[in-house]
Design a protein around this motif. Sequence first.
Motif, PDB file in Angstrom:
ATOM      1  N   ASP A  56       0.816  -1.341   0.117  1.00  0.00           N
ATOM      2  CA  ASP A  56       0.040   0.121  -0.173  1.00  0.00           C
ATOM      3  C   ASP A  56       0.845   1.046   0.008  1.00  0.00           C
ATOM      4  O   ASP A  56       0.449   2.340  -0.357  1.00  0.00           O
ATOM      5  CB  ASP A  56      -1.153   0.144   1.063  1.00  0.00           C
ATOM      6  N   ASN A  57       2.108   1.046   0.588  1.00  0.00           N
ATOM      7  CA  ASN A  57       2.946   2.361   0.250  1.00  0.00           C
ATOM      8  C   ASN A  57       3.823   2.343  -0.942  1.00  0.00           C
ATOM      9  O   ASN A  57       5.140   3.210  -0.824  1.00  0.00           O
ATOM     10  CB  ASN A  57       3.809   2.332   1.569  1.00  0.00           C
ATOM     11  N   ARG A  58       3.630   1.506  -1.910  1.00  0.00           N
ATOM     12  CA  ARG A  58       4.331   1.460  -3.003  1.00  0.00           C
ATOM     13  C   ARG A  58       5.825   1.105  -2.878  1.00  0.00           C
ATOM     14  O   ARG A  58       6.597   1.393  -3.408  1.00  0.00           O
ATOM     15  CB  ARG A  58       4.249   2.691  -3.679  1.00  0.00           C
ATOM     16  N   GLU A  59       5.953   0.093  -1.736  1.00  0.00           N
ATOM     17  CA  GLU A  59       7.225  -0.382  -1.731  1.00  0.00           C
ATOM     18  C   GLU A  59       7.169  -2.154  -2.266  1.00  0.00           C
ATOM     19  O   GLU A  59       6.201  -2.634  -2.018  1.00  0.00           O
ATOM     20  CB  GLU A  59       7.642  -0.366  -0.096  1.00  0.00           C
ATOM     21  N   VAL A  60       8.327  -2.297  -2.581  1.00  0.00           N
ATOM     22  CA  VAL A  60       8.285  -3.594  -3.235  1.00  0.00           C
ATOM     23  C   VAL A  60       8.568  -4.723  -2.000  1.00  0.00           C
ATOM     24  O   VAL A  60       9.369  -4.843  -1.316  1.00  0.00           O
ATOM     25  CB  VAL A  60       9.575  -3.791  -4.407  1.00  0.00           C
ATOM     26  N   GLN A  61       7.748  -5.787  -2.320  1.00  0.00           N
ATOM     27  CA  GLN A  61       7.762  -6.832  -1.286  1.00  0.00           C
ATOM     28  C   GLN A  61       8.351  -8.022  -2.145  1.00  0.00           C
ATOM     29  O   GLN A  61       7.328  -9.092  -2.852  1.00  0.00           O
ATOM     30  CB  GLN A  61       6.260  -7.158  -0.549  1.00  0.00           C
ATOM     31  N   PRO A  62       9.372  -8.461  -2.242  1.00  0.00           N
ATOM     32  CA  PRO A  62      10.089  -9.288  -3.331  1.00  0.00           C
ATOM     33  C   PRO A  62       9.567 -10.717  -2.792  1.00  0.00           C
ATOM     34  O   PRO A  62       9.398 -11.106  -1.654  1.00  0.00           O
ATOM     35  CB  PRO A  62      11.451  -9.157  -3.295  1.00  0.00           C
ATOM     36  N   ASN A  63       9.796 -11.546  -3.788  1.00  0.00           N
ATOM     37  CA  ASN A  63       9.800 -12.999  -3.338  1.00  0.00           C
ATOM     38  C   ASN A  63      10.981 -13.645  -3.507  1.00  0.00           C
ATOM     39  O   ASN A  63      11.916 -12.964  -3.939  1.00  0.00           O
ATOM     40  CB  ASN A  63       8.830 -13.853  -4.320  1.00  0.00           C
ATOM     41  N   ASP A  64      11.179 -14.980  -2.972  1.00  0.00           N
ATOM     42  CA  ASP A  64      12.517 -15.632  -3.039  1.00  0.00           C
ATOM     43  C   ASP A  64      13.145 -15.617  -4.360  1.00  0.00           C
ATOM     44  O   ASP A  64      14.365 -15.306  -4.596  1.00  0.00           O
ATOM     45  CB  ASP A  64      12.587 -16.875  -2.551  1.00  0.00           C
ATOM     46  N   VAL A  65      12.321 -15.594  -5.652  1.00  0.00           N
ATOM     47  CA  VAL A  65      12.765 -15.789  -6.878  1.00  0.00           C
ATOM     48  C   VAL A  65      13.420 -14.536  -7.379  1.00  0.00           C
ATOM     49  O   VAL A  65      14.452 -14.517  -7.792  1.00  0.00           O
ATOM     50  CB  VAL A  65      11.746 -16.209  -7.897  1.00  0.00           C
ATOM     51  N   MET A  66      12.800 -13.447  -6.831  1.00  0.00           N
ATOM     52  CA  MET A  66      13.223 -12.190  -7.478  1.00  0.00           C
ATOM     53  C   MET A  66      14.454 -11.698  -6.600  1.00  0.00           C
ATOM     54  O   MET A  66      15.632 -11.445  -7.150  1.00  0.00           O
ATOM     55  CB  MET A  66      12.256 -10.952  -7.046  1.00  0.00           C
ATOM     56  N   LEU A  67      14.723 -12.153  -5.365  1.00  0.00           N
ATOM     57  CA  LEU A  67      16.032 -12.146  -4.405  1.00  0.00           C
ATOM     58  C   LEU A  67      17.183 -12.898  -5.200  1.00  0.00           C
ATOM     59  O   LEU A  67      18.161 -12.418  -5.343  1.00  0.00           O
ATOM     60  CB  LEU A  67      15.737 -12.271  -3.168  1.00  0.00           C
ATOM     61  N   ALA A  68      17.022 -14.082  -5.595  1.00  0.00           N
ATOM     62  CA  ALA A  68      17.877 -14.896  -6.046  1.00  0.00           C
ATOM     63  C   ALA A  68      18.244 -14.520  -7.349  1.00  0.00           C
ATOM     64  O   ALA A  68      19.392 -14.301  -7.555  1.00  0.00           O
ATOM     65  CB  ALA A  68      17.288 -16.475  -6.334  1.00  0.00           C
TER      66      ALA A  68
END
Length: 184
Positions: free
Chosen positions: A149-161
Amino acid sequence: MIIASTRPGRIGEPFARWFVPIAEKHGAFEVEVVDLAEVDLPFMDEPKHPRLGQYQHEHTRRWSATVGRADAFVFVTPEYNYGYNAVLKNAIDYLRKEWADKAVGFLSYGGVAAGTRSVQQLKQVLSALRMTTAVEAVNVPFAAQFLDDNREVQPNDVMLAAADAMLNELARLTALLRPADEPA
């Protein structure tokens, strides 16, 4: 890192904010974020071909210095209608020698294709400028789902890797392409 989108309501900026601390923590690069919305280059207005490097306008000289001081790039790029956006193409075409012999990675985002079609088109253009593209990339499908809701990215494990793999490859390519330089 170059944020390509200038569209109102764009989401490239939040993805760049997410990626910067990851790149800084990686440690191979000093990170500078360049937002094409702030660079605000007019549509190509230089009277001489970029290969000459004889820039008449101050905005081009500033852009040349910005690109020239980097050893590698990450393009944070959307996909617009199966391709990359005109603002990024304009920014690329302003220069020539400043891009040469540098590595580039991609953090692309979009719908089902995750911006990969824009990346494929960019690879063709960038190879003509003697840039080397990293195979590893961060491709974010249905990108809006990763914004809170604050336009901050909440990455998943795939994105981090993927981010870690891309940065490792970017560092490896940069060392090969620019062995006398300290990565910047």
